[in-house]
Motif scaffolding. Structure first.
Motif, mmCIF file in Angstrom:
data_model
loop_
_atom_site.group_PDB
_atom_site.id
_atom_site.type_symbol
_atom_site.label_atom_id
_atom_site.label_comp_id
_atom_site.label_asym_id
_atom_site.label_seq_id
_atom_site.Cartn_x
_atom_site.Cartn_y
_atom_site.Cartn_z
ATOM 1 N N LEU A 224 0.826 -1.203 0.000
ATOM 2 C CA LEU A 224 0.000 0.000 0.000
ATOM 3 C C LEU A 224 0.864 1.259 0.000
ATOM 4 N N VAL A 225 0.433 2.220 -0.816
ATOM 5 C CA VAL A 225 1.095 3.523 -0.885
ATOM 6 C C VAL A 225 0.028 4.606 -0.847
ATOM 7 N N LEU A 226 0.428 5.770 -0.341
ATOM 8 C CA LEU A 226 -0.424 6.949 -0.414
ATOM 9 C C LEU A 226 -0.171 7.607 -1.759
ATOM 10 N N SER A 243 2.201 13.333 -9.729
ATOM 11 C CA SER A 243 1.817 12.155 -8.954
ATOM 12 C C SER A 243 2.878 11.887 -7.895
ATOM 13 N N ARG A 244 2.447 11.763 -6.656
ATOM 14 C CA ARG A 244 3.361 11.527 -5.541
ATOM 15 C C ARG A 244 2.947 10.232 -4.841
ATOM 16 N N HIS A 245 3.903 9.308 -4.666
ATOM 17 C CA HIS A 245 3.630 8.026 -4.010
ATOM 18 C C HIS A 245 4.529 7.884 -2.782
ATOM 19 N N ILE A 246 3.912 7.561 -1.648
ATOM 20 C CA ILE A 246 4.636 7.395 -0.379
ATOM 21 C C ILE A 246 4.240 6.049 0.228
ATOM 22 N N PRO A 247 5.206 5.196 0.617
ATOM 23 C CA PRO A 247 4.857 3.912 1.234
ATOM 24 C C PRO A 247 4.095 4.125 2.547
ATOM 25 N N ALA A 260 2.945 15.179 8.322
ATOM 26 C CA ALA A 260 3.568 13.967 7.802
ATOM 27 C C ALA A 260 4.318 14.222 6.501
ATOM 28 N N LEU A 261 3.704 14.947 5.578
ATOM 29 C CA LEU A 261 4.337 15.161 4.280
ATOM 30 C C LEU A 261 5.592 16.024 4.427
ATOM 31 N N LEU A 311 12.114 7.203 0.317
ATOM 32 C CA LEU A 311 11.072 7.864 1.096
ATOM 33 C C LEU A 311 9.802 8.069 0.285
ATOM 34 N N GLU A 312 9.970 8.551 -0.942
ATOM 35 C CA GLU A 312 8.810 8.829 -1.775
ATOM 36 C C GLU A 312 9.229 8.909 -3.231
ATOM 37 N N ARG A 313 8.238 8.839 -4.099
ATOM 38 C CA ARG A 313 8.450 8.912 -5.543
ATOM 39 C C ARG A 313 7.532 9.987 -6.108
ATOM 40 N N THR A 314 8.111 10.898 -6.914
ATOM 41 C CA THR A 314 7.331 11.963 -7.529
ATOM 42 C C THR A 314 7.519 11.908 -9.035
#
Length: 330
Positions: A224-226, A243-247, A260-261, A311-314
């Motif tokens: 799951l990712v946000l 598009s931003r994906h965070i675990p 959080a962000l 940490l995250e993917r943009t």
């Protein structure tokens, strides 16, 4: 008689050469000072090399003496082939480059080229956003076959001269926008004042990571990712997607919403970034109001912490026909 120092000063910086008659004639192009006169061109040949010695006459010229180009044809006893070619100017060696002629004329204009030329002439008289006549009307007006005209419009669309709007028609493209991607990868800000820049959220959800997202984030597909997605607008019209994906698993490390962000941005130790040409998916094309495949600029950024854990993917996807990226802020 020139001194050695004067001769070195006078000799050409280079010579250009080519061959004709299947390599049996050497064509030399020599840029030299205007006051120089070439008295003779002597050739010495063997099975491995060809040496051309240019004998000149003239007086030393001033620093600003005009340069001219002279052309000389030299017959060879055998084709040049793979033999080594060298040239001297009054005994001093000068470098050689093989000539690639610029050409004295252009090929006959094709029907597609004429269509593009006439369309561009029409576009130059119209304001950005103006509608072009229908394909049928243009075909009759320009006396160009509709298939040829369609190909010309396709090329002008890819070049960013015109844009097609689904179910509406073809329009003169809006002027390109110089945009900046901020270091956190979330905003594209037009540098030109007066443009109406904005955004609207199109997704904010907890989803399963596909293979590409999972690979970038070092997690398993299906984890799951946000997902936070925003549609970028200029004067109320879409021109890009973020598009931003965070675990979700890493969200547990944060102090919680709404900070959080920001926590992810503060923990970033380094980033892996790449920019490439891309195309939009069908879903992205619908959001961006694209009527056909158009060139897109895709900007990918993966943020990593001090332990090199993602940490995250943009991902920023911008219309290539509207955007010029300024990366100085990155």
């Amino acid at each position: 008689m020139l001194t050695q120092e004067e001769d070195v000063y006078q000799r050409p910086a280079l010579g250009l050469w080519s061959t004709t008659e299947r390599g049996r004639t050497l064509v030399l192009h020599l840029p030299h000072k205007q006051n120089d006169r070439i008295e003779d061109v002597a050739v010495t040949e063997n099975s491995r090399s060809v040496l051309v010695d240019v004998i000149r006459t003239g007086q030393p010229a001033a620093d600003r003496s005009r340069l001219v180009r002279s052309t000389h044809t030299v017959p060879l006893s055998a084709p040049l082939g793979n033999r080594r070619l060298a040239m001297t100017w009054n005994g001093s060696r000068i470098p050689l480059l093989q000539a690639v002629p610029a050409g004295k004329g252009e090929a006959a204009e094709s029907a597609a080229e004429r269509a593009k030329r006439e369309l561009i002439s029409m576009i130059d008289t119209l304001e950005p956003g103006s509608a072009l006549p229908s394909e049928r009307v243009l075909s009759e007006q320009l006396e160009i076959a509709r298939m040829t005209l369609r190909h010309a419009v396709d090329e002008l669309t890819l070049a960013g001269k015109v844009s097609r709007r689904r179910g509406s028609g073809t329009y003169v493209a809006d002027s390109k926008l110089l945009c900046r991607i901020t270091p956190d990868g979330l905003d594209l800000d037009p540098a030109a004042p007066g443009a109406g820049f904005g955004h609207v959220h199109v997704v904010r959800d907890c989803v399963e990571a596909d293979e590409q997202v999972a690979g970038d984030l070092g997690i398993d597909p299906g984890d799951l990712v946000l997902h936070i997605g925003r549609l970028l607008l200029i004067d109320h019209r879409p021109f890009g997607l973020v598009s931003r994906h965070i675990p979700i698993a890493r969200m547990a490390e944060t102090p919680g919403a709404p900070s959080a962000l920001r926590w992810f941005t503060e923990r970033t130790a380094r980033v892996d970034t790449r920019i490439q040409l891309s195309t939009a998916t069908p879903a992205e094309a619908r959001l961006l109001e694209l009527g056909q495949v158009q060139p897109m600029l895709a900007w990918h950024r993966v943020s990593l912490d001090e332990d090199d854990v993602p940490l995250e993917r943009t991902r920023v996807l911008a219309r290539g026909d509207r955007v010029v990226l300024d990366l100085s802020a990155m």
